[in-house]
Design a protein around this motif. Sequence first.
Motif: not given
Length: 211
Positions: A16-27
Amino acid sequence: MDTITFGMGCFWGPEARFGYLPGVVKTRVGYAGGKEGQPTSKNTLDFTEVLQIQYDPELLSLDQLLTQFFEQHNSTRAPYSNKYRSVLFYQNEEQKEKMYQKVEEMLQKYGVIYTAVEPLEQFYEEVTRHQKYYLQRWKPVYKKWCQLHFGEESLVQSTLAARLNGLSRGIGTLEEIQSEFQDPILEPLWCVIREELKGEREQTGDTCSII
């Protein structure tokens, strides 16, 4: 696009936390680092719960991700099981070098940390019901998500799902997501989210007034 994999305890929160970072495309969440066969939700064997991130290196650097990795969990506490240990998995020499550099930096800062650095030999993706865990449990929003054409099969592939999974945990704002995803087809989804967020504010007394 580049990919990074790491473990930092239960994988739902980090996704949830990393998925919101701009630049993250998929998790996606799954298991890595074990030797005893193929892990499952019911029996993870000697594997570790991990988060795998695909990201755009022009928008989000490896150094930034590694900084977030250490900021978002306590690497100075010894893990109580192999399943929930702190570990960085590298897929190439650049990742290996930067991961070891970051670990050394943290050692200098804290004196002791329990973060391992290992090669990524195998990644086993978790079943769908464990992907974007919090979004799936945000029932009205997830129902509308499925109605729009997305459905559970897109939970791993969708950048929007990664952002909404973060929003479901109170990370970021709807306005930020709307500015990134401007397709008119999403308006019914935005309406449901606005109603959900409004209800949460009313329940907590977090209301605004104009004087």
